[in-house]
Motif scaffolding. Structure first.
Motif, PDB file in Angstrom:
ATOM      1  N   THR A 100       0.829  -1.282  -0.225  1.00  0.00           N
ATOM      2  CA  THR A 100       0.014   0.071  -0.123  1.00  0.00           C
ATOM      3  C   THR A 100       0.858   1.465  -0.074  1.00  0.00           C
ATOM      4  OG1 THR A 100      -0.021  -0.052   2.450  1.00  0.00           O
ATOM      5  CG2 THR A 100      -2.058  -1.215   1.138  1.00  0.00           C
ATOM      6  N   ASN A 101       2.190   1.393   0.142  1.00  0.00           N
ATOM      7  CA  ASN A 101       3.027   2.413   0.380  1.00  0.00           C
ATOM      8  C   ASN A 101       3.451   2.632  -1.120  1.00  0.00           C
ATOM      9  OD1 ASN A 101       2.956   3.380   3.306  1.00  0.00           O
ATOM     10  ND2 ASN A 101       3.743   1.436   3.705  1.00  0.00           N
ATOM     11  N   ARG A 102       3.294   3.852  -1.379  1.00  0.00           N
ATOM     12  CA  ARG A 102       3.855   4.347  -2.765  1.00  0.00           C
ATOM     13  C   ARG A 102       5.454   4.535  -2.600  1.00  0.00           C
ATOM     14  NH1 ARG A 102      -0.358   8.981  -5.038  1.00  0.00           N
ATOM     15  NH2 ARG A 102      -2.109   7.619  -5.234  1.00  0.00           N
ATOM     16  N   VAL A 103       5.940   4.990  -1.521  1.00  0.00           N
ATOM     17  CA  VAL A 103       7.404   5.303  -1.388  1.00  0.00           C
ATOM     18  C   VAL A 103       7.887   3.989  -0.540  1.00  0.00           C
ATOM     19  CG1 VAL A 103       9.039   6.548  -0.178  1.00  0.00           C
ATOM     20  CG2 VAL A 103       7.016   7.785  -1.185  1.00  0.00           C
ATOM     21  N   LYS A 104       8.795   3.461  -1.108  1.00  0.00           N
ATOM     22  CA  LYS A 104       9.412   2.352  -0.465  1.00  0.00           C
ATOM     23  C   LYS A 104      10.134   2.708   1.030  1.00  0.00           C
ATOM     24  CE  LYS A 104       7.616  -0.168  -3.853  1.00  0.00           C
ATOM     25  NZ  LYS A 104       6.549  -1.214  -3.379  1.00  0.00           N
ATOM     26  N   ARG A 105       9.941   1.990   1.984  1.00  0.00           N
ATOM     27  CA  ARG A 105      10.742   2.326   3.054  1.00  0.00           C
ATOM     28  C   ARG A 105      10.924   1.036   3.796  1.00  0.00           C
ATOM     29  NH1 ARG A 105       6.525   5.494   6.928  1.00  0.00           N
ATOM     30  NH2 ARG A 105       6.601   6.861   5.150  1.00  0.00           N
ATOM     31  N   PHE A 131       5.507   0.375  13.258  1.00  0.00           N
ATOM     32  CA  PHE A 131       4.549   1.377  13.915  1.00  0.00           C
ATOM     33  C   PHE A 131       4.672   2.523  13.195  1.00  0.00           C
ATOM     34  CE2 PHE A 131       4.186   4.580  16.997  1.00  0.00           C
ATOM     35  CZ  PHE A 131       2.988   4.187  17.602  1.00  0.00           C
ATOM     36  N   ARG A 132       5.393   3.049  12.681  1.00  0.00           N
ATOM     37  CA  ARG A 132       5.619   4.459  12.091  1.00  0.00           C
ATOM     38  C   ARG A 132       5.027   4.543  10.847  1.00  0.00           C
ATOM     39  NH1 ARG A 132      10.622   4.854  11.418  1.00  0.00           N
ATOM     40  NH2 ARG A 132      11.261   5.558  13.550  1.00  0.00           N
ATOM     41  N   CYS A 133       5.135   3.332   9.861  1.00  0.00           N
ATOM     42  CA  CYS A 133       4.600   3.267   8.792  1.00  0.00           C
ATOM     43  C   CYS A 133       3.035   3.315   8.935  1.00  0.00           C
ATOM     44  CB  CYS A 133       5.071   1.972   7.947  1.00  0.00           C
ATOM     45  SG  CYS A 133       4.611   1.815   6.319  1.00  0.00           S
TER      46      CYS A 133
END
Length: 345
Positions: free
Chosen positions: A38-43, A52-54
């Motif tokens: 679901t995240n566009r920016v890969k982290r 937790f932060r994501c």
């Protein structure tokens, strides 16, 4: 089971704020894959704080609105709906689709493993308007009028507004698998039916007051078995009295002047042999006195169970002069010693 505490943002009329996220010491694999998708920016997601932060940033996004279910509701009160022979045309013109949207306020992956959703202000406003303009009109038309009907209808609307603002849907944490980009999502695995049933359960009918119960005072009968005003005791008393008189044949021993002639003729026609008197229980006897200064004393036999013939007593013959030469039915009392009496005088 310990009490489940929700954040302040889950209270009624509370504004939206950052969701409360609680993760365990080890993050499950399915949650890691969901966040990467679901995240566009890969982290990097290599530790619990990174997860937790994501997850917190994703669910706090303004567009992180979930569609819990959809409701098909009427557009107008029932009396104003369009009537058509084609049910499809009637459904299109008379009904509207209302999406039930919510945002996540609580994620617990440690103790309860659940997710809590709260309805958005737009959804709450749409449900309140429908309840006031359509549901209240229909439920009021389905009940009869009473003095406090408007007050109860207003109270019903206020109660619904409170209930829909307090509504929080809680489900298992696996619901996060329906998470999409920017934090939006939909409920999977048939959970939408649960939300639909819970929302429709908030629409309560207008209940009229119960009818007053009037106590009917009925007169208490004198006797439970009596069916009329007849004297039920008279036949019983008469029957008992008649039976008693038939059994004992009680005859008064006092002389009756009106019946002295009839009784005298009856005693005259009866001899001593025809008379059956019971023998006394005592052997006491005394000499019969021929001088009658006073009326002779006759022996009184004890009462027995044998029937006694209905005969006048000898005391009725005392009207005649007492003497030894008195004849009684051809019998000379002067020869009384020649006859053996059944009892001793």
């Amino acid at each position: 089971m310990p009490p489940i505490l929700l954040p302040a943002s889950a209270a009624a009329f509370a504004p939206r704020s950052t969701p409360n996220v609680v993760l365990g010491s080890k993050v499950e694999r399915w949650l890691t894959e969901t966040l990467k998708r679901t995240n566009r920016v890969k982290r990097p997601l290599n530790s619990v704080p990174q997860h937790f932060r994501c997850l917190t940033e994703t669910l706090s996004h303004p567009s992180a609105i979930w569609t819990l279910c959809s409701l098909m509701l009427p557009k107008a009160p029932e009396s104003e709906l369009r009537k058509d022979e084609n049910p499809l045309v009637e459904a299109l013109f008379n009904h509207q689709m209302v999406a039930i949207e919510a945002y996540i306020v609580h994620v617990d992956m440690v103790s309860q493993h659940e997710v809590a959703f709260k309805l958005t202000p737009e959804t709450i406003e749409a449900l309140v308007d429908y309840h006031k303009e359509i549901h209240s009109v229909d439920t009021a038309a389905a009940t009869w009028n009473w003095s406090e009907k408007e007050v109860q209808l207003k109270k019903l609307q206020d109660d619904f507004k409170q209930a829909v603002n307090r509504f929080v849907y809680r489900t298992t944490a696996i619901a996060l698998e329906g998470l999409e980009e920017d934090g939006a999502g939909e409920l999977l695995r048939g959970k939408s039916d649960e939300v639909r049933s819970a929302i429709m359960g908030l629409f309560l009918p207008l209940l009229p007051p119960p009818p007053r119960v009037v106590d009917v005072v009925r007169p208490t009968p004198l006797l439970p078995s009596s069916t009329g005003a007849e004297n039920w005791w008279q036949p019983t008393m008469s029957q008992r009295q008649h039976t008693s008189m038939d059994s004992w044949r009680m005859v008064s021993s006092s002389p009756n002047p009106t019946s002295s002639d009839a009784t005298s003729s009856m005693w005259a026609s009866m001899g001593m042999n025809e008379m059956q008197l019971p023998s006394p229980s005592s052997s006491f006897s005394e000499t019969y006195s021929t001088e009658c200064d006073s009326p002779p004393q006759f022996y009184s036999a004890p009462m027995t169970t044998a029937p006694i013939p209905q005969l006048p007593l000898p005391s009725t013959l005392l009207q005649q002069q007492c003497s030894t030469s008195m004849g009684f039915g051809g019998f000379d009392w002067g020869r009384y010693q020649d006859f053996a009496l059944p009892f001793a005088m």
